[in-house]
Every structure is written in structure tokens, then in C-alpha cells.
Design a protein around this motif. Structure first.
Motif, PDB file in Angstrom:
ATOM      1  N   LEU A  23      -6.141 -51.191 -22.302  1.00  0.00           N
ATOM      2  CA  LEU A  23      -5.086 -51.281 -22.725  1.00  0.00           C
ATOM      3  C   LEU A  23      -4.963 -51.412 -24.161  1.00  0.00           C
ATOM      4  CD1 LEU A  23      -3.023 -53.606 -20.297  1.00  0.00           C
ATOM      5  CD2 LEU A  23      -2.832 -51.341 -20.485  1.00  0.00           C
ATOM      6  N   GLN A  24      -6.113 -52.195 -24.881  1.00  0.00           N
ATOM      7  CA  GLN A  24      -6.186 -52.583 -26.406  1.00  0.00           C
ATOM      8  C   GLN A  24      -6.506 -51.219 -26.963  1.00  0.00           C
ATOM      9  OE1 GLN A  24      -9.200 -54.931 -27.449  1.00  0.00           O
ATOM     10  NE2 GLN A  24      -7.732 -55.631 -29.358  1.00  0.00           N
ATOM     11  N   PHE A  25      -7.161 -50.408 -26.226  1.00  0.00           N
ATOM     12  CA  PHE A  25      -7.457 -48.888 -26.969  1.00  0.00           C
ATOM     13  C   PHE A  25      -6.289 -48.080 -26.985  1.00  0.00           C
ATOM     14  CE2 PHE A  25      -9.032 -44.714 -25.927  1.00  0.00           C
ATOM     15  CZ  PHE A  25      -9.680 -44.258 -27.085  1.00  0.00           C
ATOM     16  N   LEU A  26      -5.624 -48.019 -25.779  1.00  0.00           N
ATOM     17  CA  LEU A  26      -4.445 -47.050 -25.491  1.00  0.00           C
ATOM     18  C   LEU A  26      -3.361 -47.548 -26.685  1.00  0.00           C
ATOM     19  CD1 LEU A  26      -4.742 -46.507 -21.655  1.00  0.00           C
ATOM     20  CD2 LEU A  26      -5.378 -44.904 -23.213  1.00  0.00           C
ATOM     21  N   ILE A  27      -2.937 -48.734 -26.544  1.00  0.00           N
ATOM     22  CA  ILE A  27      -1.925 -49.287 -27.492  1.00  0.00           C
ATOM     23  C   ILE A  27      -2.436 -48.841 -28.899  1.00  0.00           C
ATOM     24  CG2 ILE A  27      -0.787 -51.097 -28.351  1.00  0.00           C
ATOM     25  CD1 ILE A  27      -0.939 -52.392 -25.549  1.00  0.00           C
ATOM     26  N   GLY A  28      -3.468 -49.077 -29.237  1.00  0.00           N
ATOM     27  CA  GLY A  28      -3.944 -48.877 -30.639  1.00  0.00           C
ATOM     28  C   GLY A  28      -3.825 -47.326 -30.877  1.00  0.00           C
ATOM     29  N   THR A  29      -4.325 -46.461 -30.040  1.00  0.00           N
ATOM     30  CA  THR A  29      -4.137 -45.142 -30.266  1.00  0.00           C
ATOM     31  C   THR A  29      -2.604 -44.489 -30.240  1.00  0.00           C
ATOM     32  OG1 THR A  29      -6.228 -44.700 -28.935  1.00  0.00           O
ATOM     33  CG2 THR A  29      -4.810 -42.807 -28.943  1.00  0.00           C
ATOM     34  N   VAL A  30      -2.054 -45.076 -29.237  1.00  0.00           N
ATOM     35  CA  VAL A  30      -0.390 -44.667 -29.492  1.00  0.00           C
ATOM     36  C   VAL A  30       0.043 -45.044 -30.962  1.00  0.00           C
ATOM     37  CG1 VAL A  30       1.845 -45.352 -28.650  1.00  0.00           C
ATOM     38  CG2 VAL A  30       0.016 -44.782 -27.099  1.00  0.00           C
ATOM     39  N   LEU A  31      -0.065 -46.190 -31.596  1.00  0.00           N
ATOM     40  CA  LEU A  31       0.546 -46.798 -32.631  1.00  0.00           C
ATOM     41  C   LEU A  31      -0.034 -45.826 -33.901  1.00  0.00           C
ATOM     42  CD1 LEU A  31       0.229 -50.864 -32.208  1.00  0.00           C
ATOM     43  CD2 LEU A  31       2.342 -49.312 -32.009  1.00  0.00           C
ATOM     44  N   ILE A  32      -1.315 -45.622 -33.494  1.00  0.00           N
ATOM     45  CA  ILE A  32      -1.948 -44.588 -34.750  1.00  0.00           C
ATOM     46  C   ILE A  32      -0.998 -43.364 -34.719  1.00  0.00           C
ATOM     47  CG2 ILE A  32      -3.856 -43.427 -35.424  1.00  0.00           C
ATOM     48  CD1 ILE A  32      -5.545 -45.823 -34.671  1.00  0.00           C
ATOM     49  N   VAL A  33      -0.966 -42.835 -33.646  1.00  0.00           N
ATOM     50  CA  VAL A  33      -0.227 -41.504 -33.514  1.00  0.00           C
ATOM     51  C   VAL A  33       1.227 -41.671 -33.898  1.00  0.00           C
ATOM     52  CG1 VAL A  33       0.687 -39.860 -31.960  1.00  0.00           C
ATOM     53  CG2 VAL A  33      -1.669 -40.721 -31.646  1.00  0.00           C
ATOM     54  N   ILE A  34       1.813 -42.688 -33.354  1.00  0.00           N
ATOM     55  CA  ILE A  34       3.121 -43.009 -34.057  1.00  0.00           C
ATOM     56  C   ILE A  34       3.379 -43.275 -35.636  1.00  0.00           C
ATOM     57  CG2 ILE A  34       5.226 -44.667 -33.763  1.00  0.00           C
ATOM     58  CD1 ILE A  34       4.558 -44.943 -30.961  1.00  0.00           C
ATOM     59  N   GLY A  35       2.338 -44.108 -36.362  1.00  0.00           N
ATOM     60  CA  GLY A  35       2.457 -44.561 -37.545  1.00  0.00           C
ATOM     61  C   GLY A  35       2.138 -43.122 -38.251  1.00  0.00           C
ATOM     62  N   THR A  40       4.453 -38.891 -41.740  1.00  0.00           N
ATOM     63  CA  THR A  40       4.773 -37.461 -41.864  1.00  0.00           C
ATOM     64  C   THR A  40       6.114 -37.306 -41.969  1.00  0.00           C
ATOM     65  OG1 THR A  40       4.399 -36.666 -39.796  1.00  0.00           O
ATOM     66  CG2 THR A  40       2.485 -36.656 -41.441  1.00  0.00           C
ATOM     67  N   GLY A  41       6.901 -37.908 -41.391  1.00  0.00           N
ATOM     68  CA  GLY A  41       8.504 -37.693 -41.171  1.00  0.00           C
ATOM     69  C   GLY A  41       8.924 -36.721 -40.297  1.00  0.00           C
ATOM     70  N   TYR A  42       7.948 -36.718 -39.237  1.00  0.00           N
ATOM     71  CA  TYR A  42       8.183 -35.911 -38.087  1.00  0.00           C
ATOM     72  C   TYR A  42       9.008 -36.492 -37.126  1.00  0.00           C
ATOM     73  CZ  TYR A  42       7.310 -32.776 -34.159  1.00  0.00           C
ATOM     74  OH  TYR A  42       7.521 -31.777 -33.087  1.00  0.00           O
ATOM     75  N   ILE A  43       9.089 -37.905 -36.987  1.00  0.00           N
ATOM     76  CA  ILE A  43       9.949 -38.758 -36.003  1.00  0.00           C
ATOM     77  C   ILE A  43      11.138 -39.207 -36.559  1.00  0.00           C
ATOM     78  CG2 ILE A  43      10.134 -40.835 -34.568  1.00  0.00           C
ATOM     79  CD1 ILE A  43       7.284 -40.700 -34.005  1.00  0.00           C
ATOM     80  N   GLY A  44      10.924 -39.730 -37.705  1.00  0.00           N
ATOM     81  CA  GLY A  44      12.333 -40.125 -38.602  1.00  0.00           C
ATOM     82  C   GLY A  44      11.843 -40.672 -39.790  1.00  0.00           C
ATOM     83  N   HIS A  45      13.007 -40.959 -40.369  1.00  0.00           N
ATOM     84  CA  HIS A  45      12.673 -41.311 -42.008  1.00  0.00           C
ATOM     85  C   HIS A  45      12.910 -42.867 -42.186  1.00  0.00           C
ATOM     86  CE1 HIS A  45      12.772 -37.261 -42.980  1.00  0.00           C
ATOM     87  NE2 HIS A  45      13.841 -37.048 -42.094  1.00  0.00           N
ATOM     88  N   VAL A  46      11.860 -43.544 -41.779  1.00  0.00           N
ATOM     89  CA  VAL A  46      11.845 -45.157 -41.927  1.00  0.00           C
ATOM     90  C   VAL A  46      11.179 -45.705 -43.090  1.00  0.00           C
ATOM     91  CG1 VAL A  46      11.816 -45.385 -39.337  1.00  0.00           C
ATOM     92  CG2 VAL A  46       9.655 -45.474 -40.408  1.00  0.00           C
ATOM     93  N   GLY A  47      10.787 -44.757 -43.847  1.00  0.00           N
ATOM     94  CA  GLY A  47      10.104 -45.392 -45.141  1.00  0.00           C
ATOM     95  C   GLY A  47       8.672 -45.180 -44.843  1.00  0.00           C
ATOM     96  N   THR A  48       8.027 -45.139 -46.194  1.00  0.00           N
ATOM     97  CA  THR A  48       6.589 -45.192 -45.939  1.00  0.00           C
ATOM     98  C   THR A  48       6.093 -46.659 -45.829  1.00  0.00           C
ATOM     99  OG1 THR A  48       6.738 -43.589 -47.717  1.00  0.00           O
ATOM    100  CG2 THR A  48       4.506 -44.630 -47.471  1.00  0.00           C
ATOM    101  N   SER A  49       6.599 -47.649 -46.240  1.00  0.00           N
ATOM    102  CA  SER A  49       6.023 -49.013 -45.970  1.00  0.00           C
ATOM    103  C   SER A  49       6.047 -49.026 -44.519  1.00  0.00           C
ATOM    104  CB  SER A  49       6.900 -49.797 -46.705  1.00  0.00           C
ATOM    105  OG  SER A  49       8.080 -50.006 -46.430  1.00  0.00           O
ATOM    106  N   ARG A  50       7.113 -49.101 -43.833  1.00  0.00           N
ATOM    107  CA  ARG A  50       7.089 -49.262 -42.335  1.00  0.00           C
ATOM    108  C   ARG A  50       5.983 -48.474 -41.545  1.00  0.00           C
ATOM    109  NH1 ARG A  50      13.196 -50.350 -40.291  1.00  0.00           N
ATOM    110  NH2 ARG A  50      13.588 -52.314 -41.629  1.00  0.00           N
ATOM    111  N   ALA A  51       5.788 -47.065 -42.120  1.00  0.00           N
ATOM    112  CA  ALA A  51       5.114 -46.186 -41.295  1.00  0.00           C
ATOM    113  C   ALA A  51       3.585 -46.740 -41.509  1.00  0.00           C
ATOM    114  CB  ALA A  51       5.156 -45.018 -41.862  1.00  0.00           C
ATOM    115  N   ILE A  52       3.239 -47.417 -42.663  1.00  0.00           N
ATOM    116  CA  ILE A  52       1.917 -47.613 -43.148  1.00  0.00           C
ATOM    117  C   ILE A  52       1.668 -49.060 -42.239  1.00  0.00           C
ATOM    118  CG2 ILE A  52       0.611 -48.765 -44.878  1.00  0.00           C
ATOM    119  CD1 ILE A  52       1.689 -46.752 -46.614  1.00  0.00           C
ATOM    120  N   VAL A  53       2.597 -49.838 -42.160  1.00  0.00           N
ATOM    121  CA  VAL A  53       2.557 -51.298 -41.412  1.00  0.00           C
ATOM    122  C   VAL A  53       2.115 -50.736 -39.855  1.00  0.00           C
ATOM    123  CG1 VAL A  53       3.782 -53.214 -40.386  1.00  0.00           C
ATOM    124  CG2 VAL A  53       4.006 -52.420 -42.669  1.00  0.00           C
ATOM    125  N   VAL A  54       2.831 -49.718 -39.158  1.00  0.00           N
ATOM    126  CA  VAL A  54       2.637 -49.286 -37.828  1.00  0.00           C
ATOM    127  C   VAL A  54       1.271 -48.947 -37.881  1.00  0.00           C
ATOM    128  CG1 VAL A  54       3.228 -47.822 -35.973  1.00  0.00           C
ATOM    129  CG2 VAL A  54       4.967 -49.065 -37.349  1.00  0.00           C
TER     130      VAL A  54
END
Length: 92
Positions: A23-35, A40-54
Motif C-alpha cells: 500500500l505504501q508503494f502504491l500510494i507513493g506511486t500515485v502521489l508521484i504521478v499526481i504531483g 506540468t499543469g495537465y490536471i489543473g492549475h494549483v501552483g508550483t508550490s502545491r505540486a511540489i509538496v505532493v
């Protein structure tokens, strides 16, 4: 001549640890992909700082999960340098 038989005790497989690590591996993978997608702005425009945190949280969750999955894989395949005792214990 007496024959000595080595009595090997059955290896206790830590199923909870394997589930938590997967689960830790899968959650980490999903968070990296979402981040990356947020960055890159493909999902939405939340700002660079939030994307880097994710992305950073994803990496922090992914790395130990990946490390422990490697230990589990090596222990399952019978590599002599690895055993289930190298894993954290989540069993009751």
C-alpha cells in the motif's frame, strides 16, 4: 551411524507488513504521478508550490515502500542475505 536431520522451523511470513508495504508503494506511486501531472499543469492549475509538496510527499512514501518490497522479493526468492526479519514488525 546416526543421521542428523536439520529441523527447519517454518518461516513466518509477515502478511500485514507485506500488505502495508505494498500500500505504501502504491500510494507513493500515485502521489508521484499526481504531483508530476500537477507540476506540468495537465490536471489543473494549483501552483508550483502545491505540486511540489505532493511530489515530495509521494517520494517520501514511495522510497521506503520500494525498499521494503525489494527485501520482501529477495526473501521470497530465497536470497541468503535477506529475510523477513529485516522488515519492520506490524504483527500483533
Amino acid at each position: 551411524m546416526s543421521s542428523h536431520v536439520l529441523n527447519k522451523s517454518p518461516v513466518k511470513i509477515p502478511y500485514k507488513t507485506i500488505i502495508y508495504t505494498t500500500l505504501q508503494f502504491l500510494i507513493g506511486t500515485v502521489l508521484i504521478v499526481i504531483g508530476c501531472l500537477l507540476l506540468t499543469g495537465y490536471i489543473g492549475h494549483v501552483g508550483t508550490s502545491r505540486a511540489i509538496v505532493v511530489l515530495i510527499v509521494g517520494i517520501l512514501v514511495f522510497v521506503p515502500g520500494c525498499y521494503h518490497l525489494i527485501i520482501i522479493y529477495r526473501a521470497c526468492t530465497g536470497c541468503q542475505k535477506y529475510s523477513y526479519s529485516d522488515l519492520p514488525d506490524f504483527e500483533d
